[in-house]
Write a protein that holds these residues in place. Sequence first.
Motif, PDB file in Angstrom:
ATOM      1  N   LYS A  48      38.245  53.657  60.954  1.00  0.00           N
ATOM      2  CA  LYS A  48      38.309  54.749  59.988  1.00  0.00           C
ATOM      3  C   LYS A  48      39.453  55.685  60.315  1.00  0.00           C
ATOM      4  O   LYS A  48      39.952  55.721  61.447  1.00  0.00           O
ATOM      5  CB  LYS A  48      36.991  55.534  59.997  1.00  0.00           C
ATOM      6  N   VAL A  49      39.852  56.445  59.331  1.00  0.00           N
ATOM      7  CA  VAL A  49      40.834  57.505  59.522  1.00  0.00           C
ATOM      8  C   VAL A  49      40.065  58.796  59.774  1.00  0.00           C
ATOM      9  O   VAL A  49      39.101  59.103  59.066  1.00  0.00           O
ATOM     10  CB  VAL A  49      41.727  57.657  58.276  1.00  0.00           C
ATOM     11  N   GLY A  50      40.458  59.543  60.805  1.00  0.00           N
ATOM     12  CA  GLY A  50      39.727  60.769  61.080  1.00  0.00           C
ATOM     13  C   GLY A  50      40.171  61.457  62.347  1.00  0.00           C
ATOM     14  O   GLY A  50      41.270  61.216  62.868  1.00  0.00           O
ATOM     15  N   ASP A  51      39.289  62.284  62.860  1.00  0.00           N
ATOM     16  CA  ASP A  51      39.523  63.095  64.049  1.00  0.00           C
ATOM     17  C   ASP A  51      38.652  62.541  65.171  1.00  0.00           C
ATOM     18  O   ASP A  51      37.415  62.614  65.095  1.00  0.00           O
ATOM     19  CB  ASP A  51      39.168  64.548  63.745  1.00  0.00           C
ATOM     20  N   LEU A  52      39.269  61.993  66.185  1.00  0.00           N
ATOM     21  CA  LEU A  52      38.535  61.381  67.297  1.00  0.00           C
ATOM     22  C   LEU A  52      37.492  62.333  67.869  1.00  0.00           C
ATOM     23  O   LEU A  52      36.352  61.935  68.148  1.00  0.00           O
ATOM     24  CB  LEU A  52      39.518  60.956  68.391  1.00  0.00           C
ATOM     25  N   PHE A  53      37.856  63.592  68.038  1.00  0.00           N
ATOM     26  CA  PHE A  53      36.980  64.541  68.727  1.00  0.00           C
ATOM     27  C   PHE A  53      35.856  65.076  67.829  1.00  0.00           C
ATOM     28  O   PHE A  53      35.018  65.843  68.293  1.00  0.00           O
ATOM     29  CB  PHE A  53      37.801  65.681  69.321  1.00  0.00           C
ATOM     30  N   SER A  54      35.843  64.632  66.579  1.00  0.00           N
ATOM     31  CA  SER A  54      34.730  64.994  65.701  1.00  0.00           C
ATOM     32  C   SER A  54      33.649  63.917  65.672  1.00  0.00           C
ATOM     33  O   SER A  54      32.600  64.111  65.051  1.00  0.00           O
ATOM     34  CB  SER A  54      35.244  65.229  64.266  1.00  0.00           C
ATOM     35  N   GLU A  55      33.903  62.806  66.332  1.00  0.00           N
ATOM     36  CA  GLU A  55      32.928  61.722  66.359  1.00  0.00           C
ATOM     37  C   GLU A  55      31.741  62.081  67.254  1.00  0.00           C
ATOM     38  O   GLU A  55      31.926  62.650  68.338  1.00  0.00           O
ATOM     39  CB  GLU A  55      33.574  60.434  66.879  1.00  0.00           C
ATOM     40  N   GLU A  56      30.540  61.740  66.806  1.00  0.00           N
ATOM     41  CA  GLU A  56      29.346  61.937  67.632  1.00  0.00           C
ATOM     42  C   GLU A  56      29.176  60.691  68.501  1.00  0.00           C
ATOM     43  O   GLU A  56      28.369  59.799  68.207  1.00  0.00           O
ATOM     44  CB  GLU A  56      28.128  62.177  66.746  1.00  0.00           C
ATOM     45  N   ALA A  57      29.981  60.649  69.553  1.00  0.00           N
ATOM     46  CA  ALA A  57      30.055  59.449  70.389  1.00  0.00           C
ATOM     47  C   ALA A  57      30.713  59.801  71.708  1.00  0.00           C
ATOM     48  O   ALA A  57      31.348  60.858  71.853  1.00  0.00           O
ATOM     49  CB  ALA A  57      30.882  58.369  69.676  1.00  0.00           C
ATOM     50  N   ASP A  58      30.566  58.912  72.682  1.00  0.00           N
ATOM     51  CA  ASP A  58      31.390  58.982  73.870  1.00  0.00           C
ATOM     52  C   ASP A  58      32.803  58.555  73.477  1.00  0.00           C
ATOM     53  O   ASP A  58      32.981  57.766  72.533  1.00  0.00           O
ATOM     54  CB  ASP A  58      30.844  58.062  74.958  1.00  0.00           C
ATOM     55  N   LEU A  59      33.817  59.053  74.182  1.00  0.00           N
ATOM     56  CA  LEU A  59      35.198  58.809  73.778  1.00  0.00           C
ATOM     57  C   LEU A  59      35.987  58.091  74.867  1.00  0.00           C
ATOM     58  O   LEU A  59      35.786  58.334  76.060  1.00  0.00           O
ATOM     59  CB  LEU A  59      35.907  60.125  73.454  1.00  0.00           C
ATOM     60  N   VAL A  60      36.907  57.233  74.431  1.00  0.00           N
ATOM     61  CA  VAL A  60      37.895  56.626  75.324  1.00  0.00           C
ATOM     62  C   VAL A  60      39.182  57.428  75.186  1.00  0.00           C
ATOM     63  O   VAL A  60      39.656  57.677  74.074  1.00  0.00           O
ATOM     64  CB  VAL A  60      38.146  55.155  74.958  1.00  0.00           C
ATOM     65  N   ILE A  61      39.755  57.828  76.317  1.00  0.00           N
ATOM     66  CA  ILE A  61      40.977  58.628  76.328  1.00  0.00           C
ATOM     67  C   ILE A  61      42.023  57.895  77.161  1.00  0.00           C
ATOM     68  O   ILE A  61      41.794  57.601  78.341  1.00  0.00           O
ATOM     69  CB  ILE A  61      40.738  60.026  76.943  1.00  0.00           C
ATOM     70  N   GLY A  62      43.166  57.596  76.574  1.00  0.00           N
ATOM     71  CA  GLY A  62      44.219  56.912  77.316  1.00  0.00           C
ATOM     72  C   GLY A  62      45.003  57.864  78.202  1.00  0.00           C
ATOM     73  O   GLY A  62      45.373  58.968  77.779  1.00  0.00           O
ATOM     74  N   PHE A  63      45.260  57.427  79.429  1.00  0.00           N
ATOM     75  CA  PHE A  63      46.053  58.190  80.398  1.00  0.00           C
ATOM     76  C   PHE A  63      47.131  57.299  80.988  1.00  0.00           C
ATOM     77  O   PHE A  63      47.116  56.074  80.796  1.00  0.00           O
ATOM     78  CB  PHE A  63      45.159  58.714  81.527  1.00  0.00           C
ATOM     79  N   THR A  64      48.040  57.909  81.723  1.00  0.00           N
ATOM     80  CA  THR A  64      48.972  57.124  82.521  1.00  0.00           C
ATOM     81  C   THR A  64      48.353  56.869  83.896  1.00  0.00           C
ATOM     82  O   THR A  64      47.268  57.378  84.209  1.00  0.00           O
ATOM     83  CB  THR A  64      50.320  57.851  82.712  1.00  0.00           C
ATOM     84  N   ASP A  65      49.050  56.110  84.719  1.00  0.00           N
ATOM     85  CA  ASP A  65      48.508  55.727  86.028  1.00  0.00           C
ATOM     86  C   ASP A  65      48.427  56.883  87.016  1.00  0.00           C
ATOM     87  O   ASP A  65      47.793  56.754  88.068  1.00  0.00           O
ATOM     88  CB  ASP A  65      49.325  54.577  86.635  1.00  0.00           C
ATOM     89  N   VAL A  66      49.044  58.030  86.680  1.00  0.00           N
ATOM     90  CA  VAL A  66      48.936  59.192  87.580  1.00  0.00           C
ATOM     91  C   VAL A  66      47.963  60.247  87.038  1.00  0.00           C
ATOM     92  O   VAL A  66      47.751  61.277  87.673  1.00  0.00           O
ATOM     93  CB  VAL A  66      50.322  59.844  87.842  1.00  0.00           C
ATOM     94  N   PHE A  67      47.401  59.991  85.878  1.00  0.00           N
ATOM     95  CA  PHE A  67      46.413  60.891  85.273  1.00  0.00           C
ATOM     96  C   PHE A  67      46.932  62.323  85.150  1.00  0.00           C
ATOM     97  O   PHE A  67      46.260  63.289  85.504  1.00  0.00           O
ATOM     98  CB  PHE A  67      45.094  60.850  86.057  1.00  0.00           C
ATOM     99  N   ASP A  68      48.144  62.455  84.624  1.00  0.00           N
ATOM    100  CA  ASP A  68      48.712  63.779  84.369  1.00  0.00           C
ATOM    101  C   ASP A  68      47.909  64.522  83.303  1.00  0.00           C
ATOM    102  O   ASP A  68      47.346  63.903  82.389  1.00  0.00           O
ATOM    103  CB  ASP A  68      50.165  63.656  83.887  1.00  0.00           C
ATOM    104  N   THR A  69      47.898  65.841  83.415  1.00  0.00           N
ATOM    105  CA  THR A  69      47.190  66.676  82.436  1.00  0.00           C
ATOM    106  C   THR A  69      48.039  67.838  81.927  1.00  0.00           C
ATOM    107  O   THR A  69      47.672  68.462  80.930  1.00  0.00           O
ATOM    108  CB  THR A  69      45.905  67.272  83.049  1.00  0.00           C
ATOM    109  N   SER A  70      49.153  68.144  82.579  1.00  0.00           N
ATOM    110  CA  SER A  70      49.919  69.338  82.247  1.00  0.00           C
ATOM    111  C   SER A  70      50.670  69.181  80.928  1.00  0.00           C
ATOM    112  O   SER A  70      51.418  68.218  80.726  1.00  0.00           O
ATOM    113  CB  SER A  70      50.921  69.655  83.356  1.00  0.00           C
ATOM    114  N   THR A  71      50.465  70.151  80.033  1.00  0.00           N
ATOM    115  CA  THR A  71      51.205  70.184  78.769  1.00  0.00           C
ATOM    116  C   THR A  71      52.295  71.250  78.799  1.00  0.00           C
ATOM    117  O   THR A  71      52.973  71.466  77.790  1.00  0.00           O
ATOM    118  CB  THR A  71      50.253  70.469  77.591  1.00  0.00           C
ATOM    119  N   ASP A  72      52.469  71.895  79.938  1.00  0.00           N
ATOM    120  CA  ASP A  72      53.456  72.965  80.079  1.00  0.00           C
ATOM    121  C   ASP A  72      54.864  72.394  79.876  1.00  0.00           C
ATOM    122  O   ASP A  72      55.307  71.537  80.639  1.00  0.00           O
ATOM    123  CB  ASP A  72      53.331  73.612  81.455  1.00  0.00           C
TER     124      ASP A  72
END
Length: 217
Positions: free
Chosen positions: A16-40
């Motif tokens: 479906k087309v939509g907003d992942l974070f609006s789903e009533e479900a557990d979510l899969v989130i893709g990361f890189t191998d270093v698990f960076d989080t900084s958006t600065d």
Amino acid sequence: MVSRDFTRPNFRITVKVGDLFSEEADLVIGFTDVFDTSTDGGDIISPRSVQAQLLSRVYSGDEEGLDDALEDALRNHRVSFIESASAKPRGKRKRYPIGTVAVLSRQTAKYYCVAYSRMSNSLSAQSSVDNLWNCLSGTWGSVAENGHLRPLAIPVLGSDLARVDNLDHESLIKMVILSFVARSREATVSRKLTIVVHPDNFETVDLAEVRAFLYSL
């Protein structure tokens, strides 16, 4: 939106087309191998990425809190390499094998943070078909172990900045479907998988073709 119910075992796949974070479900989130989080600055993690949405919408911008949760979830996972500060001056330096899954719990949901791409020392994320297939297999195994058959939602991994061998959205969706069906026929992963396409990418996906693929399996 297209769906198909499978039997033996019983599960449903929906695209479906939509907003992942609006789903009533557990979510899969893709990361890189270093698990960076900084958006600065936007040159490590893009503010429009799914990882950035996890930080802003689930952790309310608390980068330290997300980092602590990831560190705790990765505590028993093997570290494949640690970069030096001179080789990689920005971003995290501890590398994990592709396919590593850090399972986070937040309120009533679980977040399966999977390393599907490699972050270069110059902050460019790179992946491949093999990497994506392996990370999907690792994700389904982690979900089967931790998810208790709860609904699961996943974005189109490999369709954004860490593109997978220039595959289009439709091909990536088919790969997710094929991987999930193959794993589910060994043992049930979840009773419901929803693949969520971002609205910006709606025109790149032929849902009729996706439906035909679903019903060919």
